[in-house]
Design a protein around this motif. Sequence first.
Motif, PDB file in Angstrom:
ATOM      1  N   ARG A  65       0.838  -1.213   0.000  1.00  0.00           N
ATOM      2  CA  ARG A  65       0.000   0.000   0.000  1.00  0.00           C
ATOM      3  C   ARG A  65       0.863   1.248   0.000  1.00  0.00           C
ATOM      4  N   GLY A  68       1.814   2.206  -3.325  1.00  0.00           N
ATOM      5  CA  GLY A  68       0.753   2.715  -4.184  1.00  0.00           C
ATOM      6  C   GLY A  68      -0.215   1.658  -4.669  1.00  0.00           C
ATOM      7  N   VAL A  69       0.030   0.391  -4.338  1.00  0.00           N
ATOM      8  CA  VAL A  69      -0.882  -0.679  -4.727  1.00  0.00           C
ATOM      9  C   VAL A  69      -2.171  -0.502  -3.921  1.00  0.00           C
ATOM     10  N   LYS A  70      -3.299  -0.581  -4.603  1.00  0.00           N
ATOM     11  CA  LYS A  70      -4.596  -0.457  -3.930  1.00  0.00           C
ATOM     12  C   LYS A  70      -5.034  -1.850  -3.483  1.00  0.00           C
ATOM     13  N   GLY A  72      -7.666  -4.034  -0.811  1.00  0.00           N
ATOM     14  CA  GLY A  72      -8.861  -3.990   0.029  1.00  0.00           C
ATOM     15  C   GLY A  72      -8.663  -4.666   1.378  1.00  0.00           C
ATOM     16  N   GLN A  89       0.835   1.643  -8.694  1.00  0.00           N
ATOM     17  CA  GLN A  89      -0.456   2.312  -8.515  1.00  0.00           C
ATOM     18  C   GLN A  89      -1.508   1.835  -9.513  1.00  0.00           C
ATOM     19  N   THR A  92      -4.885  -2.986  -8.634  1.00  0.00           N
ATOM     20  CA  THR A  92      -5.957  -2.920  -7.643  1.00  0.00           C
ATOM     21  C   THR A  92      -6.330  -4.338  -7.230  1.00  0.00           C
ATOM     22  N   GLU A  94      -9.010  -6.090  -4.718  1.00  0.00           N
ATOM     23  CA  GLU A  94     -10.190  -5.811  -3.906  1.00  0.00           C
ATOM     24  C   GLU A  94     -10.213  -6.666  -2.638  1.00  0.00           C
ATOM     25  N   ASN A 130      -6.761  -5.432 -12.431  1.00  0.00           N
ATOM     26  CA  ASN A 130      -7.783  -5.450 -11.387  1.00  0.00           C
ATOM     27  C   ASN A 130      -8.041  -6.889 -10.955  1.00  0.00           C
TER      28      ASN A 130
END
Length: 184
Positions: A65, A68-70, A72, A89, A92, A94, A130
């Motif tokens: 994180r 920059g990695v998204k 959840g 970044q 993503t 989830e 994603n």
Amino acid sequence: MYRFEAVIMVNNDVFHINEQEIMEYYGYGGAYGKFKLRCKFIKTWLLHGLAYSTPLSNFAISMQRSRGVKIGKNCHISPYVLIDLLYPQLVTIEDNVTVGSNTSIFAHANPTTNLFLKRNGYPRKVEPVNIKTGAVLFPGCIITAGVTIGKNALVSAGSVVFEDVPDCCVVIGNPARIVKKIDV
């Protein structure tokens, strides 16, 4: 000119082209832009190094994180997971996703040293990745740029994913192909 000198000139040219492509992506220019880019990569590589070798999933997630990695909630990232070093970044992940050891997730593809390929149909590809809620990536998977892994999908060990995986499917192989739909 000696053959060795010609090779050095080509390699320097390729390095410059690749560096310019990355600088343009991040909106950097000039000497200060090169400095900012290098500082950015030193930071991301240090954080990645910490995340890569830890057996502690929460620590790995925290480091990713910071890069920059998204990511959840309620995710698990095993040791030795490589998440794109140049464009973190764009990745993503989830909620409730599991990523197995030795998995690689790339948001870019680039023939870095071959100008012929770079100029003839294989330029740098930079696209988001994603991974949807509930997906499981078993150990040794490779996820390539521009791919979406669907909700509750399973990617079998060692699979190479070049195309989107639909929700509730099991994929296997290289290239990954659907072998089963999971009944909902």
